[in-house]
Design a protein around this motif. Structure first.
Motif, PDB file in Angstrom:
ATOM      1  N   SER A 132      16.236  31.748  38.970  1.00  0.00           N
ATOM      2  CA  SER A 132      15.610  32.929  38.380  1.00  0.00           C
ATOM      3  C   SER A 132      14.598  33.469  39.379  1.00  0.00           C
ATOM      4  O   SER A 132      13.924  32.702  40.069  1.00  0.00           O
ATOM      5  N   ILE A 133      14.514  34.807  39.459  1.00  0.00           N
ATOM      6  CA  ILE A 133      13.480  35.396  40.321  1.00  0.00           C
ATOM      7  C   ILE A 133      12.459  36.165  39.479  1.00  0.00           C
ATOM      8  O   ILE A 133      11.621  36.885  40.000  1.00  0.00           O
ATOM      9  N   ASP A 134      12.562  35.981  38.142  1.00  0.00           N
ATOM     10  CA  ASP A 134      11.619  36.676  37.265  1.00  0.00           C
ATOM     11  C   ASP A 134      10.990  35.716  36.255  1.00  0.00           C
ATOM     12  O   ASP A 134      10.889  36.017  35.079  1.00  0.00           O
ATOM     13  N   PHE A 135      10.614  34.537  36.739  1.00  0.00           N
ATOM     14  CA  PHE A 135       9.887  33.547  35.929  1.00  0.00           C
ATOM     15  C   PHE A 135      10.691  33.073  34.723  1.00  0.00           C
ATOM     16  O   PHE A 135      10.138  32.745  33.686  1.00  0.00           O
TER      17      PHE A 135
ATOM     18  N   TRP B  85      12.931  30.110  40.996  1.00  0.00           N
ATOM     19  CA  TRP B  85      12.956  28.883  40.200  1.00  0.00           C
ATOM     20  C   TRP B  85      14.398  28.395  40.135  1.00  0.00           C
ATOM     21  O   TRP B  85      15.326  29.212  40.097  1.00  0.00           O
ATOM     22  N   ALA B  86      14.560  27.091  40.111  1.00  0.00           N
ATOM     23  CA  ALA B  86      15.911  26.537  39.969  1.00  0.00           C
ATOM     24  C   ALA B  86      15.936  25.575  38.797  1.00  0.00           C
ATOM     25  O   ALA B  86      14.969  24.843  38.567  1.00  0.00           O
ATOM     26  N   ARG B  87      17.054  25.611  38.067  1.00  0.00           N
ATOM     27  CA  ARG B  87      17.203  24.623  36.994  1.00  0.00           C
ATOM     28  C   ARG B  87      18.650  24.158  36.921  1.00  0.00           C
ATOM     29  O   ARG B  87      19.586  24.934  37.064  1.00  0.00           O
ATOM     30  N   ALA B  88      18.802  22.864  36.714  1.00  0.00           N
ATOM     31  CA  ALA B  88      20.128  22.262  36.606  1.00  0.00           C
ATOM     32  C   ALA B  88      20.403  21.875  35.162  1.00  0.00           C
ATOM     33  O   ALA B  88      19.479  21.610  34.386  1.00  0.00           O
TER      34      ALA B  88
ATOM     35  N   TYR C 197      10.744  23.778  31.556  1.00  0.00           N
ATOM     36  CA  TYR C 197       9.830  24.656  32.300  1.00  0.00           C
ATOM     37  C   TYR C 197       8.548  23.937  32.693  1.00  0.00           C
ATOM     38  O   TYR C 197       7.937  24.250  33.697  1.00  0.00           O
ATOM     39  N   ALA C 198       8.134  23.009  31.826  1.00  0.00           N
ATOM     40  CA  ALA C 198       6.811  22.414  32.011  1.00  0.00           C
ATOM     41  C   ALA C 198       6.885  20.891  31.985  1.00  0.00           C
ATOM     42  O   ALA C 198       7.901  20.316  31.585  1.00  0.00           O
ATOM     43  N   VAL C 199       5.803  20.285  32.392  1.00  0.00           N
ATOM     44  CA  VAL C 199       5.728  18.823  32.461  1.00  0.00           C
ATOM     45  C   VAL C 199       5.541  18.235  31.064  1.00  0.00           C
ATOM     46  O   VAL C 199       4.646  18.651  30.333  1.00  0.00           O
ATOM     47  N   ALA C 200       6.378  17.268  30.725  1.00  0.00           N
ATOM     48  CA  ALA C 200       6.150  16.494  29.498  1.00  0.00           C
ATOM     49  C   ALA C 200       5.168  15.391  29.859  1.00  0.00           C
ATOM     50  O   ALA C 200       5.528  14.418  30.509  1.00  0.00           O
TER      51      ALA C 200
ATOM     52  N   ASN D  50       8.940  13.422  35.654  1.00  0.00           N
ATOM     53  CA  ASN D  50       8.743  14.870  35.602  1.00  0.00           C
ATOM     54  C   ASN D  50       9.942  15.571  36.233  1.00  0.00           C
ATOM     55  O   ASN D  50      10.133  15.519  37.445  1.00  0.00           O
ATOM     56  N   ASN D  51      10.721  16.225  35.408  1.00  0.00           N
ATOM     57  CA  ASN D  51      11.867  16.975  35.954  1.00  0.00           C
ATOM     58  C   ASN D  51      11.743  18.483  35.691  1.00  0.00           C
ATOM     59  O   ASN D  51      12.728  19.194  35.581  1.00  0.00           O
ATOM     60  N   ALA D  52      10.484  18.934  35.585  1.00  0.00           N
ATOM     61  CA  ALA D  52      10.277  20.386  35.432  1.00  0.00           C
ATOM     62  C   ALA D  52      10.861  21.115  36.649  1.00  0.00           C
ATOM     63  O   ALA D  52      10.968  20.555  37.733  1.00  0.00           O
TER      64      ALA D  52
END
Ligand SMILES: Nc1nc2c(c(=O)[nH]1)N[C@H]1C(S)=C(S)[C@@H](COP(=O)(O)O)O[C@H]1N2
Ligand SMILES: [Mo]
Length: 436
Positions: A362-365, A401-404, A414-417, A425-427
């Protein structure tokens, strides 16, 4: 300060020779039973003066690691590692900046280092032995030559990630090595299957867990092992769990476990025991250093950030690491050349016991997501290359941002648990891009 380099060398030599006294001199007082002092006040001033710098980088590391970071960085040069960032030098810990993890197979010189104690010296490959005992019919003591001769030798590209990778992003901060994103690597390991060796020892039905022992010792007490963890017998019998004696087709780096280590891929890195000398089979869960209390355990319910929790809450021994991805190109902070609007973004993704099915950027948060191409793993438990071309709508500051997502539908958060030891931490990883 013209002779800062000389003084830095002297300081390092002082630490090498007599850490306790050097601590006294630099930090003013010994504040911790394991000898490490806090860098503050006069100590920090002394250190700064001696290093000839006006500030010490990565100061966020200071409260937890009491780290003379500049010295740890110096140690990296000694340790024959390429561009790693030192988090501490007693014991020596260092992570790899994301952009240096771009290789398909992590070069030995770029594999992170996580040590709890001393690094064994005077290692003799010819006389090194591994003992298999406990709940087995035929206890074994094997040389590395025996392992090579008696069992099938296999080579696999395998991921090792520290359970505390990403700890630096916890808020409120938690103590421990302040890993950002680089306590992960995926080298090619050569060795024998743990399973084959255990079968030769004829594991009894009563065996449910392993216990791992190695040749490193606590810094403050050479009688004690700094860590001794284990895994359930099922993971020990997984054909990808190796007793390795080579890293990337050559001798292992001394810091990465030479001459013999376990590689328990996809699982919390502390199970991949280095400088391995003994595996005991047990009829109960192992109770060694790092198995109890809150070590390598997660609480059975989510905690409020900063919440104090008692040991009995930590019932979940960490096993597989969660789905995660890393952006390895470009390096964060890149500025596109004038007029350029597109950018190739790539990295790796991995998912513990699972397989990565999708990576998006994503390039827009995180408002919109762009799918990346994801390659198959080279073999089970290897990370997967992903790549995507991103087009920016105009000039300005962007974050990529990258997400798998894995094959069980797990997605990176998105955030840290938050948890008090800073584990798992896999944010999403994010980098900054300037479009001009
Ligand atoms: N003997 C021994 N094995 C060990 C450790 C250690 O301190 N001593 N650290 C563990 C931890 S916490 C991790 S994350 C991995 C890191 O492996 P590496 O240093 O090769 O990257 O080694 C594991 N094996
Ligand atoms: Mo670790």
């Amino acid at each position: 300060m013209s002779n800062a380099g000389e003084e830095k060398k002297e300081l390092l030599a002082a630490f090498a020779e007599n850490p306790e006294r050097a601590d006294q001199e630099v930090f003013g007082r010994v504040t911790h039973p394991d000898r490490r002092g806090f860098l503050k006040g006069a100590g920090l001033a002394t250190m700064t003066a001696m290093l000839g710098v006006t500030g010490i980088p990565f100061s966020r590391n200071m409260p937890s690691g009491f780290v003379p970071v500049a010295m740890a960085e110096e140690a990296m040069a000694v340790a024959d590692k390429d561009g790693l960032v030192g988090l501490g030098d007693k014991p020596l810990n260092a992570e790899t900046p994301a952009h240096l993890l771009d290789d398909e197979v992590t070069p030995t010189a770029r594999h992170f280092i996580r040590n709890h104690g001393t690094v064994p010296d005077k290692v003799n490959v010819d006389t090194w032995t591994l003992t298999i005992d406990g709940e087995v019919e035929v206890p074994q003591t094997l040389t590395i030559q025996d392992l090579r001769k008696n069992f099938e030798v296999v080579t696999q590209q395998l991921i090792i990630e520290c359970g505390g990778n990403g700890r630096a992003l916890f808020n409120p901060p938690v103590s421990g090595n302040q890993w950002t994103v680089g306590a992960v690597g995926c080298a090619r390991w050569t060795g024998v299957r743990l399973k084959d060796v255990l079968e030769a020892a004829k594991v009894k039905k009563s065996a449910i867990y392993t216990a791992h022992f190695g040749a490193d010792r606590e810094l403050a007490d050479p009688e004690k092992m700094p860590i001794s963890r284990g895994i359930p017998i099922e993971k020990a019998m997984n054909p990808s769990t190796l007793i390795a004696f080579e890293m990337n087709g050559a001798a292992m780096h001394p810091m990465n476990g030479h001459p013999l280590r376990l590689v328990v891929p996809g699982w919390v890195g502390s199970t991949s025991h280095k400088w391995l000398t003994r595996i005991q089979l047990r009829d109960v869960v192992h109770d060694g250093k790092g198995m109890k209390g809150q070590s390598y355990r997660m609480p059975k319910r989510p905690l409020e950030p900063g919440e104090k929790a008692e040991d009995p809450l930590f019932t979940q021994i960490i096993t597989a690491m969660p789905v995660k991805s890393l952006i390895t190109r470009p390096a964060s902070g890149i500025k596109l050349e004038q007029g350029k609007r597109t950018l190739e973004v790539r990295g790796h993704a991995w998912a513990g016991e699972n397989v990565v099915e999708a990576v998006e950027v994503s390039i827009d948060f995180g408002a919109k997501w762009i799918p990346a191409k994801v390659a198959d793993p080279a073999n089970p438990y290897a990370w997967q290359r992903w790549q995507v071309e991103v087009a920016f709508p105009g000039e300005g500051y962007y974050e990529v941002w990258a997400r798998a997502t894995d094959d069980k539908g797990e997605v990176q958060p998105y955030a840290v648990a938050w948890n008090p030891k800073g584990y798992m931490n896999n944010a999403m990883h994010r980098i900054a891009v300037r479009v001009s």
